[in-house]
Design a protein around this motif. Sequence first.
Motif, PDB file in Angstrom:
ATOM      1  N   VAL A  37     -32.034 -12.056  -2.544  1.00 44.01           N
ATOM      2  CA  VAL A  37     -30.946 -11.540  -1.525  1.00 44.01           C
ATOM      3  C   VAL A  37     -30.555 -10.170  -1.814  1.00 44.01           C
ATOM      4  O   VAL A  37     -30.430  -9.314  -1.218  1.00 44.01           O
ATOM      5  N   ALA A  38     -30.239  -9.969  -3.281  1.00 44.98           N
ATOM      6  CA  ALA A  38     -29.694  -8.746  -3.645  1.00 44.98           C
ATOM      7  C   ALA A  38     -30.596  -7.565  -3.398  1.00 44.98           C
ATOM      8  O   ALA A  38     -30.176  -6.485  -3.295  1.00 44.98           O
ATOM      9  N   ALA A  39     -32.061  -8.022  -3.605  1.00 42.95           N
ATOM     10  CA  ALA A  39     -32.979  -6.878  -3.627  1.00 42.95           C
ATOM     11  C   ALA A  39     -32.888  -6.180  -2.159  1.00 42.95           C
ATOM     12  O   ALA A  39     -32.821  -5.075  -1.799  1.00 42.95           O
ATOM     13  N   ASN A  40     -32.764  -7.286  -1.159  1.00 43.61           N
ATOM     14  CA  ASN A  40     -32.647  -6.863   0.455  1.00 43.61           C
ATOM     15  C   ASN A  40     -31.674  -5.897   0.420  1.00 43.61           C
ATOM     16  O   ASN A  40     -31.600  -5.064   1.420  1.00 43.61           O
ATOM     17  N   PHE A  41     -30.406  -6.327  -0.121  1.00 49.83           N
ATOM     18  CA  PHE A  41     -29.346  -5.556   0.173  1.00 49.83           C
ATOM     19  C   PHE A  41     -29.353  -4.201  -0.568  1.00 49.83           C
ATOM     20  O   PHE A  41     -29.065  -3.158   0.378  1.00 49.83           O
ATOM     21  N   ILE A  42     -29.986  -4.087  -1.691  1.00 51.78           N
ATOM     22  CA  ILE A  42     -30.164  -2.512  -2.210  1.00 51.78           C
ATOM     23  C   ILE A  42     -31.158  -1.972  -1.382  1.00 51.78           C
ATOM     24  O   ILE A  42     -31.028  -0.650  -0.982  1.00 51.78           O
ATOM     25  N   ILE A  43     -32.319  -2.643  -0.977  1.00 54.64           N
ATOM     26  CA  ILE A  43     -33.311  -1.718  -0.171  1.00 54.64           C
ATOM     27  C   ILE A  43     -32.656  -1.148   1.260  1.00 54.64           C
ATOM     28  O   ILE A  43     -33.045  -0.092   1.698  1.00 54.64           O
ATOM     29  N   LEU A  44     -31.797  -2.183   1.819  1.00 53.06           N
ATOM     30  CA  LEU A  44     -31.079  -1.417   3.105  1.00 53.06           C
ATOM     31  C   LEU A  44     -30.142  -0.189   2.763  1.00 53.06           C
ATOM     32  O   LEU A  44     -30.146   0.692   3.497  1.00 53.06           O
ATOM     33  N   GLY A  45     -29.485  -0.080   1.740  1.00 52.95           N
ATOM     34  CA  GLY A  45     -28.777   0.890   1.249  1.00 52.95           C
ATOM     35  C   GLY A  45     -29.752   2.324   1.273  1.00 52.95           C
ATOM     36  O   GLY A  45     -29.196   3.146   1.617  1.00 52.95           O
ATOM     37  N   ARG A  46     -30.889   2.045   0.452  1.00 55.03           N
ATOM     38  CA  ARG A  46     -31.684   2.965   0.265  1.00 55.03           C
ATOM     39  C   ARG A  46     -32.496   3.550   1.991  1.00 55.03           C
ATOM     40  O   ARG A  46     -32.401   4.824   1.839  1.00 55.03           O
ATOM     41  N   ILE A  47     -32.570   2.648   2.674  1.00 54.50           N
ATOM     42  CA  ILE A  47     -33.129   2.906   3.890  1.00 54.50           C
ATOM     43  C   ILE A  47     -32.016   3.704   4.536  1.00 54.50           C
ATOM     44  O   ILE A  47     -32.353   4.808   5.198  1.00 54.50           O
ATOM     45  N   ILE A  48     -30.820   3.221   4.639  1.00 54.28           N
ATOM     46  CA  ILE A  48     -29.576   4.011   5.139  1.00 54.28           C
ATOM     47  C   ILE A  48     -29.490   5.296   4.807  1.00 54.28           C
ATOM     48  O   ILE A  48     -29.391   6.251   5.617  1.00 54.28           O
ATOM     49  N   GLY A  49     -29.737   5.388   3.607  1.00 52.61           N
ATOM     50  CA  GLY A  49     -29.488   6.900   2.850  1.00 52.61           C
ATOM     51  C   GLY A  49     -30.636   7.980   3.305  1.00 52.61           C
ATOM     52  O   GLY A  49     -30.298   8.909   3.138  1.00 52.61           O
ATOM     53  N   GLN A  50     -31.614   7.280   3.956  1.00 57.84           N
ATOM     54  CA  GLN A  50     -32.995   8.064   4.330  1.00 57.84           C
ATOM     55  C   GLN A  50     -32.602   8.345   5.739  1.00 57.84           C
ATOM     56  O   GLN A  50     -32.680   9.469   6.213  1.00 57.84           O
ATOM     57  N   VAL A  51     -32.237   7.460   6.678  1.00 56.02           N
ATOM     58  CA  VAL A  51     -32.403   7.732   8.178  1.00 56.02           C
ATOM     59  C   VAL A  51     -30.992   8.396   8.773  1.00 56.02           C
ATOM     60  O   VAL A  51     -30.756   8.666   9.483  1.00 56.02           O
ATOM     61  N   GLY A  52     -29.943   8.336   7.601  1.00 56.86           N
ATOM     62  CA  GLY A  52     -28.694   8.966   8.039  1.00 56.86           C
ATOM     63  C   GLY A  52     -27.611   8.006   7.901  1.00 56.86           C
ATOM     64  O   GLY A  52     -27.278   6.758   8.529  1.00 56.86           O
ATOM     65  N   PRO A  53     -26.511   8.359   6.686  1.00 53.85           N
ATOM     66  CA  PRO A  53     -25.560   7.473   6.350  1.00 53.85           C
ATOM     67  C   PRO A  53     -24.271   7.484   7.621  1.00 53.85           C
ATOM     68  O   PRO A  53     -23.467   6.577   7.773  1.00 53.85           O
ATOM     69  N   GLN A  54     -24.604   8.355   8.581  1.00 50.08           N
ATOM     70  CA  GLN A  54     -23.452   8.449   9.777  1.00 50.08           C
ATOM     71  C   GLN A  54     -23.731   7.507  10.694  1.00 50.08           C
ATOM     72  O   GLN A  54     -22.710   7.265  11.588  1.00 50.08           O
ATOM     73  N   PHE A  55     -24.751   6.654  10.785  1.00 49.90           N
ATOM     74  CA  PHE A  55     -25.010   5.722  11.711  1.00 49.90           C
ATOM     75  C   PHE A  55     -24.576   4.427  11.404  1.00 49.90           C
ATOM     76  O   PHE A  55     -24.575   3.504  11.764  1.00 49.90           O
ATOM     77  N   SER A  56     -24.077   4.086  10.014  1.00 52.47           N
ATOM     78  CA  SER A  56     -23.870   2.969   9.116  1.00 52.47           C
ATOM     79  C   SER A  56     -22.343   2.972   9.106  1.00 52.47           C
ATOM     80  O   SER A  56     -21.478   3.967   8.776  1.00 52.47           O
ATOM     81  N   ARG A  57     -21.686   1.750   9.195  1.00 55.06           N
ATOM     82  CA  ARG A  57     -20.018   1.657   8.937  1.00 55.06           C
ATOM     83  C   ARG A  57     -19.967   1.710   7.459  1.00 55.06           C
ATOM     84  O   ARG A  57     -18.799   2.282   7.196  1.00 55.06           O
ATOM     85  N   LEU A  58     -21.020   1.314   6.821  1.00 50.45           N
ATOM     86  CA  LEU A  58     -20.761   1.376   5.117  1.00 50.45           C
ATOM     87  C   LEU A  58     -21.613   2.595   4.733  1.00 50.45           C
ATOM     88  O   LEU A  58     -22.680   2.675   5.200  1.00 50.45           O
ATOM     89  N   THR A  59     -21.344   3.248   3.614  1.00 48.50           N
ATOM     90  CA  THR A  59     -22.117   4.224   3.103  1.00 48.50           C
ATOM     91  C   THR A  59     -23.112   3.210   2.214  1.00 48.50           C
ATOM     92  O   THR A  59     -22.982   2.191   1.861  1.00 48.50           O
ATOM     93  N   PRO A  60     -24.304   3.911   1.938  1.00 51.63           N
ATOM     94  CA  PRO A  60     -25.543   3.424   1.066  1.00 51.63           C
ATOM     95  C   PRO A  60     -24.870   2.559  -0.010  1.00 51.63           C
ATOM     96  O   PRO A  60     -25.237   1.658  -0.773  1.00 51.63           O
ATOM     97  N   ARG A  61     -24.018   3.506  -1.110  1.00 49.75           N
ATOM     98  CA  ARG A  61     -23.521   2.940  -2.199  1.00 49.75           C
ATOM     99  C   ARG A  61     -22.590   1.885  -2.101  1.00 49.75           C
ATOM    100  O   ARG A  61     -22.681   0.915  -2.612  1.00 49.75           O
ATOM    101  N   LEU A  62     -21.826   1.756  -0.775  1.00 48.83           N
ATOM    102  CA  LEU A  62     -20.754   0.521  -0.657  1.00 48.83           C
ATOM    103  C   LEU A  62     -21.884  -0.581  -0.298  1.00 48.83           C
ATOM    104  O   LEU A  62     -21.436  -1.730  -0.500  1.00 48.83           O
ATOM    105  N   TYR A  63     -22.801  -0.359   0.460  1.00 47.27           N
ATOM    106  CA  TYR A  63     -23.920  -1.695   0.561  1.00 47.27           C
ATOM    107  C   TYR A  63     -24.292  -2.076  -0.638  1.00 47.27           C
ATOM    108  O   TYR A  63     -24.374  -3.541  -1.072  1.00 47.27           O
ATOM    109  N   THR A  64     -24.703  -1.508  -1.750  1.00 46.89           N
ATOM    110  CA  THR A  64     -25.104  -2.019  -2.860  1.00 46.89           C
ATOM    111  C   THR A  64     -24.050  -2.548  -3.565  1.00 46.89           C
ATOM    112  O   THR A  64     -24.191  -3.763  -4.065  1.00 46.89           O
TER     113      THR A  64
END
Length: 300
Positions: free
Chosen positions: A100-127
Amino acid sequence: MSFGSVLATTAVPVTVGPYHYVPTEWICILFVVLYSISTVLHLGQALKYRLWWMIPTATFAGILEILGWSARLWSSRSPKLLTPYEMQIVGTIIAPTPLVAANFIILGRIIGQVGPQFSRLTPRLYTIVFCCFDIVCLIVQAVGGASAAHAANTKTSASMGANIMLGGIAAQLFAIVLYVALASETLLRLRYDMPFRYVEQPRMLEKGQRAVSKKLRLMIYGMAFCTLCIFIRSVYRTIELANGWNGPVISTERYFDWLDGGMVTLAIYTLNFFHPGIFVKKDNPMAYDSQQSIDEASSA
């Protein structure tokens, strides 16, 4: 030889040992082999793509599953022994947590690429937030599993251990639901170009263009399927533990084989086939390179 002695030698009581059944040997061997293959692949992929965080997550999850199912294989030959039963409780309960932790990290990486402005949490905060929560769930489940491992000693300790594990799994289930909700909102905001916040970028995407390439979409689909499998497994374990150590769910082998072993196998192999080293950019994945995203979107 009397009829009674023949019956005694041919019939195996269903309440034999702590499982209330004898684990099927070939099924245990099958899962040990499947998890071993996936674990070796994850280790090799982590080294190849230099994704070191995949070692304490997906690779470690595979190792725990190997230990848990090896213990069940031991139980298939010695069903009354408590040591392998205790090992499989701890191993199979906590194994999906690093996954499950791997999925959390991957989502943060994806958000970092598609644009953190679309997410409530920053990629680093997701992790940070979700992985910290996952570690807490891991500790709680491990403590509960260790306590439940002494089920044969006192009924009180068995009940207490089951309740602790139930709390850990329920907390993990809540984290998965929250994770899915936040991920879904992010993807919807991206699709309809509705940023959650303003993030200054050197070059922004033109209206109507998307930062999600074909590879990234495949990674998202893979994550969704992996999360669904783990969610089904968590619901099953929650129901299993809620019914107690002598309930009909925990006493039925096929439920465990399909809804725990089968679901986790699908989840861990999904990350083999949809590996972030292949489907997520390797160059500074926490950065949002708008121009490269435009080029990928145009070629898609």
